[in-house]
Scaffold this active site. Structure first.
Site, PDB file in Angstrom:
ATOM      1  CB  SER A  92     -32.596 -49.350   0.706  1.00  0.00           C
ATOM      2  OG  SER A  92     -31.556 -48.450   1.037  1.00  0.00           O
ATOM      3  CG  HIS A 125     -33.921 -36.337   8.523  1.00  0.00           C
ATOM      4  ND1 HIS A 125     -33.111 -37.158   9.279  1.00  0.00           N
ATOM      5  CD2 HIS A 125     -33.860 -36.811   7.249  1.00  0.00           C
ATOM      6  CE1 HIS A 125     -32.586 -38.092   8.492  1.00  0.00           C
ATOM      7  NE2 HIS A 125     -33.025 -37.905   7.267  1.00  0.00           N
ATOM      8  CE  LYS A 129     -36.517 -39.328   9.050  1.00  0.00           C
ATOM      9  NZ  LYS A 129     -37.247 -40.076   7.992  1.00  0.00           N
TER      10      LYS A 129
END
Length: 233
Positions: A92, A125, A129
């Site tokens: 996921s 984000h 990141k």
């Protein structure tokens, strides 16, 4: 349930803290590189560069694996698929319930709106990141493309003097500050905009989703699973 946490970064530390607060859950491993840890399941919140070795470890030890790390290559994805033939693997790009429901909503509405609305995906984000666009944004785009009757063109950012093509999906990444995660899909039509948006207020939602996924995966047959399988269970 005994869990092994692969990845000692911010998400790994948060998952460890939350897991230790639940009755019936014991953390039996917490490392960036597993050596001889044993448990019922491995939850991975590491870095894509570590996935190759992790897949070998989980397969050799016959331990079910949850991969929540993003940014990996197509080669690693194929290795995950091969590994899933021998052990249960849940993959996921986002462990939150809300984001996975967002994907489910897209599957339902894209066929209805296609052709009359321009589609744009925006993700935000924090400034640390590494991968862009986010794994979640890529999953949203894949969901949209599967739901469209015609092939779509992925347009990353915009510059220059060319107009937007009708069958484009615009994909935009913003990085700044401490934004946990925000994903929006805009359907821009004649005199109206439909926006579907998910905002993560803290990283706790990802840890809670990972623990829910762990309870689901333990005891399952070998195969490649997603968060959607959990909601259908």
């Amino acid at each position: 349930m005994e869990i092994i946490i692969h990845g000692t970064g911010a998400m790994g530390r948060l998952l460890k803290e939350m897991a230790e607060g639940y009755e019936g859950i014991k953390v039996t491993g917490f490392a960036d590189e597993l050596t001889d840890e044993a448990g019922d399941i491995i939850i991975d919140f590491s870095h894509y560069s570590r996935l190759d070795i992790l897949l070998d470890y989980s397969k050799n030890k016959k331990i079910p694996l949850i991969v929540a790390t993003t940014g990996y290559s197509d080669e690693i994805l194929r290795k995950m698929e091969e590994t899933a033939k021998e052990i249960p693997v849940l993959l996921s790009s986002n462990m939150s319930l809300g984001v996975n429901l967002l994907n489910d909503i897209l599957e339902r509405i894209v066929p209805v709106l296609y052709g009359n609305y321009d589609i744009e995906v925006i993700e935000k984000h924090h400034n640390k990141k590494v991968d862009s666009p986010s794994g979640t944004a890529k999953t949203l785009v894949e969901t949209i493309e599967r739901s469209c009757p015609e092939e779509m063109i992925e347009q990353y950012g915009r510059e220059g003097n060319s107009k937007r093509e009708k069958n484009e999906i615009g994909i935009h990444s913003l990085r700044g500050g401490t934004i946990v995660g925000e994903h929006s899909v805009l359907f821009c039509g004649e005199d109206e905009i439909i926006e579907i948006k998910h905002t993560a207020m803290s990283k706790k939602i990802f840890a809670m989703g990972a623990l829910k996924a762990a309870r689901f995966l333990v005891g399952k047959e070998a195969g490649l699973y997603t968060m959607k399988d959990i909601f259908r269970n």
